[in-house]
Enzyme design. Structure first.
Site, PDB file in Angstrom:
ATOM      1  N   ARG A  15      24.285  45.154  27.636  1.00  0.00           N
ATOM      2  CA  ARG A  15      23.721  44.106  26.968  1.00  0.00           C
ATOM      3  C   ARG A  15      24.032  43.910  25.574  1.00  0.00           C
ATOM      4  O   ARG A  15      24.610  44.863  25.135  1.00  0.00           O
ATOM      5  CB  ARG A  15      21.821  44.303  27.064  1.00  0.00           C
ATOM      6  CG  ARG A  15      21.331  44.211  28.527  1.00  0.00           C
ATOM      7  CD  ARG A  15      19.993  44.623  28.366  1.00  0.00           C
ATOM      8  NE  ARG A  15      19.718  46.103  28.059  1.00  0.00           N
ATOM      9  CZ  ARG A  15      18.678  46.390  28.228  1.00  0.00           C
ATOM     10  NH1 ARG A  15      17.509  46.080  28.254  1.00  0.00           N
ATOM     11  NH2 ARG A  15      18.518  48.077  28.030  1.00  0.00           N
ATOM     12  N   LYS A  75      19.119  48.462  22.383  1.00  0.00           N
ATOM     13  CA  LYS A  75      18.486  49.772  22.469  1.00  0.00           C
ATOM     14  C   LYS A  75      18.289  50.488  21.072  1.00  0.00           C
ATOM     15  O   LYS A  75      18.882  49.862  20.134  1.00  0.00           O
ATOM     16  CB  LYS A  75      19.526  50.554  23.315  1.00  0.00           C
ATOM     17  CG  LYS A  75      19.081  50.302  25.018  1.00  0.00           C
ATOM     18  CD  LYS A  75      17.843  50.155  25.501  1.00  0.00           C
ATOM     19  CE  LYS A  75      17.333  51.561  25.442  1.00  0.00           C
ATOM     20  NZ  LYS A  75      15.944  51.477  26.118  1.00  0.00           N
ATOM     21  N   TYR A  94      14.660  47.352  20.528  1.00  0.00           N
ATOM     22  CA  TYR A  94      13.568  48.348  21.200  1.00  0.00           C
ATOM     23  C   TYR A  94      13.705  49.785  20.497  1.00  0.00           C
ATOM     24  O   TYR A  94      15.100  50.228  20.106  1.00  0.00           O
ATOM     25  CB  TYR A  94      14.084  48.385  22.678  1.00  0.00           C
ATOM     26  CG  TYR A  94      13.669  47.160  23.424  1.00  0.00           C
ATOM     27  CD1 TYR A  94      12.255  47.069  23.717  1.00  0.00           C
ATOM     28  CD2 TYR A  94      14.785  46.616  24.079  1.00  0.00           C
ATOM     29  CE1 TYR A  94      11.915  45.799  24.385  1.00  0.00           C
ATOM     30  CE2 TYR A  94      14.285  45.465  25.069  1.00  0.00           C
ATOM     31  CZ  TYR A  94      13.058  45.219  25.108  1.00  0.00           C
ATOM     32  OH  TYR A  94      12.586  44.098  25.908  1.00  0.00           O
ATOM     33  N   HIS A  96      11.139  52.763  21.098  1.00  0.00           N
ATOM     34  CA  HIS A  96      10.092  53.643  21.947  1.00  0.00           C
ATOM     35  C   HIS A  96      10.298  54.886  21.167  1.00  0.00           C
ATOM     36  O   HIS A  96      10.713  55.914  21.717  1.00  0.00           O
ATOM     37  CB  HIS A  96      11.019  53.618  23.308  1.00  0.00           C
ATOM     38  CG  HIS A  96      11.188  52.486  24.107  1.00  0.00           C
ATOM     39  ND1 HIS A  96       9.915  51.861  24.668  1.00  0.00           N
ATOM     40  CD2 HIS A  96      12.193  51.537  24.399  1.00  0.00           C
ATOM     41  CE1 HIS A  96      10.211  50.744  25.219  1.00  0.00           C
ATOM     42  NE2 HIS A  96      11.426  50.621  25.217  1.00  0.00           N
ATOM     43  N   GLU A 118       9.022  46.274  21.637  1.00  0.00           N
ATOM     44  CA  GLU A 118       7.970  46.594  22.679  1.00  0.00           C
ATOM     45  C   GLU A 118       6.693  46.624  21.990  1.00  0.00           C
ATOM     46  O   GLU A 118       5.584  46.691  22.744  1.00  0.00           O
ATOM     47  CB  GLU A 118       8.214  48.009  23.249  1.00  0.00           C
ATOM     48  CG  GLU A 118       8.095  49.207  22.091  1.00  0.00           C
ATOM     49  CD  GLU A 118       9.434  49.493  21.379  1.00  0.00           C
ATOM     50  OE1 GLU A 118       9.349  50.610  20.787  1.00  0.00           O
ATOM     51  OE2 GLU A 118      10.486  48.617  21.461  1.00  0.00           O
ATOM     52  N   ASP A 270      11.198  55.215  29.203  1.00  0.00           N
ATOM     53  CA  ASP A 270      11.423  55.031  27.695  1.00  0.00           C
ATOM     54  C   ASP A 270      10.428  55.499  26.960  1.00  0.00           C
ATOM     55  O   ASP A 270      10.471  55.853  25.628  1.00  0.00           O
ATOM     56  CB  ASP A 270      11.537  53.559  27.278  1.00  0.00           C
ATOM     57  CG  ASP A 270      13.016  52.840  27.625  1.00  0.00           C
ATOM     58  OD1 ASP A 270      13.693  53.799  27.379  1.00  0.00           O
ATOM     59  OD2 ASP A 270      13.070  51.897  28.178  1.00  0.00           O
TER      60      ASP A 270
END
Length: 372
Positions: A15, A75, A94, A96, A118, A270
């Site tokens: 991505r 990510k 993101y 996490h 998130e 995740d």
């Protein structure tokens, strides 16, 4: 603002943080966009398509990090990327953080302002930047689980939907949120016998209405969870507590009572995973076996379908990203939904769930944002 988009470097992550269409929007807002060469290769977007959208192409990620005021990724930054982050820079991706103390420490040391996709919220209390990837992951979970159920891949050797005269596979989905809903749609569509467990009666009623009897709904007690897990051919872990580590709902001891060759797909990986025996895997080696149970715990599942995922993600992240680029820290200070996304700011943890999970003091975003 100068907005940078490096190429993703996580294992089999195809991505990209900004599609050419998103670049064009940032440029139209008066921002300069810097993109690392071949950043969009995984979605079929070459450097020329980014140039046509108004981006400047640079040869290395280091140059993107050094020149950009705001970094847009998919990510969480990897260790080699932490070193390039700095105070005064905004990281939008993101994160996490709850199950990842090393990354958290790296971000705190850098002094960066980190906004996590998130935990950004919307007017309805939802998580609009997590939802599109949850939709993809929920659907992919069934595809991955069905493949893992094949005997050659270590599974029981069951066809998900069965055939006339032979019962279909039994699928238990733990969690009735976005992931659970989309996993159920895929599993039921393929003809599986599907149950969803959740602790929200309003949500169970809603799911019952959506599926009109094609999926069983159960209130998640210890007894109900054990019954469903022990009888299942496939178990999907779809539990989410925003920002926090996922609760371990299926223990190692429970695996011994499951069917040998059954498959568990931990979409919550995740956030640390909701099976006690889960640990993150990659698309290169997606599964492993514990007590005869196949575990699929890929931490970036949507990366397997990057064209669908990158465009779905950009559709969701663009409006908030433009706010950050247009107004900087003021956007976070003045918009409670973006404030909910602020996880780290200038060496302090600003998300209560992350702070609790990792043992840091939690600092309210309002208290640490000093905007002129």
């Amino acid at each position: 603002m100068r907005v940078g988009c490096p190429k993703e470097i996580k294992n089999h992550e195809y991505r990209v943080g900004l599609t050419p269409g998103s670049v064009r929007e940032y440029v139209a807002h008066g921002h300069e966009v810097i993109v690392e060469t071949k950043a969009g290769a995984g979605i079929g977007a070459d450097d020329d398509s980014y140039r046509a959208a108004g981006a400047r192409i640079v040869p290395t990620a280091r140059e993107v990090f050094e020149k950009a005021d705001m970094i847009v990724k998919v990510k969480e930054p990897q260790p080699s990327e932490w070193a390039h982050l700095r105070e005064g820079q905004i990281l939008y991706t993101y994160l996490h953080l709850a199950p990842d103390p090393e990354q958290t420490q790296g971000l705190l040391k850098s002094g960066v302002t980190a906004v996590a996709y998130e935990t950004v919220t919307d007017e309805r209390g939802g998580l609009p930047l997590l939802a599109p990837m949850s939709e993809v992951a929920g659907r992919l979970a069934i595809q991955a689980g069905a493949t893992s159920l094949q005997k050659a891949n270590g599974g029981r050797g069951i066809l998900l939907g069965g055939v006339p005269g032979v019962l279909p596979a039994k699928v238990a989905i733990i969690g009735g949120g976005v992931v659970g809903l989309h996993a159920a749609k895929m599993a039921a569509g393929l003809g599986a016998d599907v149950s969803i467990l959740d602790r929200s009666l309003p949500r169970l009623r809603q799911l019952d209405d959506i599926f009109n009897g094609r999926v069983h709904t159960r209130y998640s007690t210890i007894d109900a969870l054990e019954e469903e897990v022990f009888s299942a051919d496939m178990v999907i872990g779809a539990v989410l507590i925003p920002g926090a580590a996922a609760p371990k709902l299926v223990t190692r001891e429970m695996l011994s009572a499951m069917k040998k060759g059954a498959v568990i797909v931990d979409v919550a990986i995740d956030q640390g995973g909701c099976f006690e025996t889960s640990h993150a895997t990659t698309h290169s080696e997606p599964t492993y076996e514990v007590e005869g149970i196949v575990h699929y715990c890929v931490a970036n599942m949507p990366g397997a379908v990057p064209i669908t995922s990158a465009h779905a993600l950009n559709n969701a992240t663009l409006q908030y990203g433009l706010q950050l680029a247009d107004r900087g820290l003021k956007a976070i200070a003045e918009d409670r939904h973006l404030r909910a996304g602020l996880n780290v700011h200038r060496g302090r943890v600003t998300n209560a769930a992350v702070a609790e999970a990792l043992g840091y003091d939690a600092h309210a975003p309002e208290a640490v944002l000093h905007v002129a």
